[in-house]
Write a protein that holds these residues in place. Sequence first.
Motif: not given
Length: 222
Positions: A74, A77, A81, A138-143
């Motif tokens: 994570r 990732a 990101a 968007d960052f937290y969703t991607r990670v």
Amino acid sequence: MDFKTHDVGATAGFLAALLGWECAVAEEDPRRAVSVYAEGVRIGGVSDLSRPPYPPGLPAHTAYYIAVDDADGRTAAAEAAGARVVVEPFDAGGQGRVATLVDPVGAAVSLWEGRSLRGWARPRTLRLACAEPERAADFYTRVLGAVPRGASIVRGDAAPAWELVLADRDPRALAGPARERGGAVVREGGVTRLRSAEGLSFVLGSPDGARGGHADGAAVRP
């Protein structure tokens, strides 16, 4: 949550007197760290900034930890990101593996892969105010696959930081007791906050309303 302070006793007293939380040494912890309990449920800890590994001059602050399945994966990732890794993943004894990063909008957060310590109870409501809420979401969703459950990401002009929201607390009732302990209840940027003498802060009252849902119960307000 981990309340990092230069005065553990004063911080513990503030949390007990103002919020009714109990602070006690965790007997099972070899470090004899102070844990925070609300109605008997362990919700966080208090760390002493005057001791290693903290560098001199680090200001008091509240650190928030997100439970993850793979701290190394994570963290990689998150860096891909757009996050800045402040502390690379390391083993915290046998309790777990932890990393600290600053997300792309400037808010600090830690990732915790639990082992003997899976973690503490999740705060009911967290709030992140920043200039780019959509970018943060968007960052937290991607990670992570989703914004943390119960989190509200809203537009704000102050320095980005995760904060605990205490929706059931009366600011007027807390103002006097806060002053007696060197803290304050302040109104700034449309938000009322409770602050300790060292500047540890909590948002008082209901979190900002949200427009537009987000995954896993989180909300994003443009």
